[in-house]
Design a protein around this motif. Structure first.
Motif, PDB file in Angstrom:
ATOM      1  N   THR A  13      -4.450   4.571   8.490  1.00  0.00           N
ATOM      2  CA  THR A  13      -4.548   5.995   8.794  1.00  0.00           C
ATOM      3  C   THR A  13      -3.750   6.271  10.072  1.00  0.00           C
ATOM      4  OG1 THR A  13      -6.605   5.629  10.037  1.00  0.00           O
ATOM      5  CG2 THR A  13      -6.817   6.291   7.723  1.00  0.00           C
ATOM      6  N   PRO A  14      -3.085   7.438  10.150  1.00  0.00           N
ATOM      7  CA  PRO A  14      -2.979   8.485   9.140  1.00  0.00           C
ATOM      8  C   PRO A  14      -2.124   8.061   7.951  1.00  0.00           C
ATOM      9  CG  PRO A  14      -1.517   8.965  10.984  1.00  0.00           C
ATOM     10  CD  PRO A  14      -2.314   7.768  11.375  1.00  0.00           C
ATOM     11  N   HIS A  15      -2.527   8.462   6.765  1.00  0.00           N
ATOM     12  CA  HIS A  15      -1.821   8.085   5.539  1.00  0.00           C
ATOM     13  C   HIS A  15      -0.560   8.918   5.394  1.00  0.00           C
ATOM     14  CE1 HIS A  15      -5.668   6.360   3.448  1.00  0.00           C
ATOM     15  NE2 HIS A  15      -5.374   5.744   4.560  1.00  0.00           N
ATOM     16  N   GLN A  71       3.991   7.835  -0.140  1.00  0.00           N
ATOM     17  CA  GLN A  71       2.870   7.852   0.803  1.00  0.00           C
ATOM     18  C   GLN A  71       2.395   6.440   1.047  1.00  0.00           C
ATOM     19  OE1 GLN A  71      -0.989   8.415  -0.614  1.00  0.00           O
ATOM     20  NE2 GLN A  71      -1.846   9.333   1.217  1.00  0.00           N
ATOM     21  N   TYR A  77       0.840  -1.191   0.000  1.00  0.00           N
ATOM     22  CA  TYR A  77       0.000   0.000   0.000  1.00  0.00           C
ATOM     23  C   TYR A  77       0.884   1.252   0.000  1.00  0.00           C
ATOM     24  CZ  TYR A  77      -4.251  -2.720   0.562  1.00  0.00           C
ATOM     25  OH  TYR A  77      -5.310  -3.577   0.350  1.00  0.00           O
ATOM     26  N   TYR A 119      -0.700   4.092   2.290  1.00  0.00           N
ATOM     27  CA  TYR A 119      -2.141   4.103   2.509  1.00  0.00           C
ATOM     28  C   TYR A 119      -2.595   2.787   3.131  1.00  0.00           C
ATOM     29  CZ  TYR A 119      -1.839   2.377  -2.383  1.00  0.00           C
ATOM     30  OH  TYR A 119      -1.500   1.719  -3.554  1.00  0.00           O
ATOM     31  N   ALA A 170       2.322   4.576  -2.552  1.00  0.00           N
ATOM     32  CA  ALA A 170       2.184   5.396  -3.753  1.00  0.00           C
ATOM     33  C   ALA A 170       3.324   6.406  -3.828  1.00  0.00           C
ATOM     34  CB  ALA A 170       0.843   6.138  -3.751  1.00  0.00           C
ATOM     35  N   PHE A 210       2.834  10.722   4.568  1.00  0.00           N
ATOM     36  CA  PHE A 210       3.671  11.093   3.429  1.00  0.00           C
ATOM     37  C   PHE A 210       5.130  11.187   3.889  1.00  0.00           C
ATOM     38  CE2 PHE A 210       0.793  12.311   0.030  1.00  0.00           C
ATOM     39  CZ  PHE A 210      -0.407  12.571   0.689  1.00  0.00           C
TER      40      PHE A 210
END
Lengths: 112, 122
Positions: free
Chosen positions: A100-102, A95, A38, A97, A40, A104
């Protein structure tokens, strides 16, 4: 919360040369049930909003040049620009995902 | 094509409130989770909040109890109600669309608005 270390903070690369950015997370981003990471990568050019480059750690978004590639699994990930072009000058963010919190990463500024 | 247009930013005194809006078009808004992400001047990106298509919500600890994310699917609009604003809330606030249609929080952000600037200053 999942903590991330992104490196380097900045790098200068000659046109046509390779740029490599790394992100290391405090826990695995690999979800065992679907074997997906997960993670990005986003590109943000000056004065613009972020743009999604890579999802699921290694899947290039439609329209993103193939000189951008993502690799890694678990806690360690890499974004590679194989042959830097002038239009690639930007800040790059990883980042997660997975939870949470996602979180960065703090960003890597890539310059010529 | 997907369009996200934020509005509602401005200059506000510490302790006051502000409501941001994000009008969405070009996709079925009611099928997607939505996020707010902010960026302080000259700084990196900070995730703020998420709302699923069916109204489940989560907020960053830094804003929990002060900010509330919400949505109106009939108006294709996302909101961020910001109360008890602090100097450190000064930032450009972006709304962003979660990738595939899903009720899950756990997706990448595949479209972003241009952002709206909130300045908290006395």
């Amino acid at each position: 919360d999942i903590v991330v270390i992104q490196s380097p903070d900045s790098l200068a690369v000659s046109l046509g040369e390779r740029a490599t950015i790394n992100c290391k997370f405090s826990q695995s981003l690999l979800y065992n049930s679907n074997k997906r990471n997960y993670l990005a990568w986003y590109q943000q050019k000056p004065g613009q909003s972020p743009k999604l480059l890579i999802r699921w750690a290694s899947t290039r978004e439609s329209g993103v040049p193939d000189r951008f590639s993502g690799s890694g699994s678990g806690t360690d990930f890499t974004l590679t620009i194989s042959s830097l072009q002038a239009e690639d000058v930007a800040v790059y963010y990883c980042q997660q995902y997975y939870a949470t919190p996602h979180t960065f990463g703090p960003g890597t500024k890539v310059d010529i | 094509q997907v369009q996200l247009v934020e509005s509602g930013g401005g200059v506000v005194q510490p302790g006051r409130s502000l409501r941001l809006s994000c009008e969405a078009s070009g996709f079925t808004f009611s099928n997607h989770g939505m996020h707010w992400v902010r960026q302080a001047p000259g700084k990196g990106l900070e995730w703020v909040a998420v709302i699923s298509y069916d109204d489940n919500k989560d907020h960053a600890d830094s804003v929990k109890g002060r900010f509330t994310i919400s949505r109106d699917n009939s108006r294709n609009t996302l909101y961020l109600q910001m109360n008890s604003l602090r100097h450190e809330d000064t930032a450009v606030y972006f709304c962003a669309k979660a990738g595939p249609p899903s009720g899950s929080f756990y997706h990448y952000l595949d479209s972003w608005g241009q952002g709206t600037l909130v300045t908290v200053s006395s």
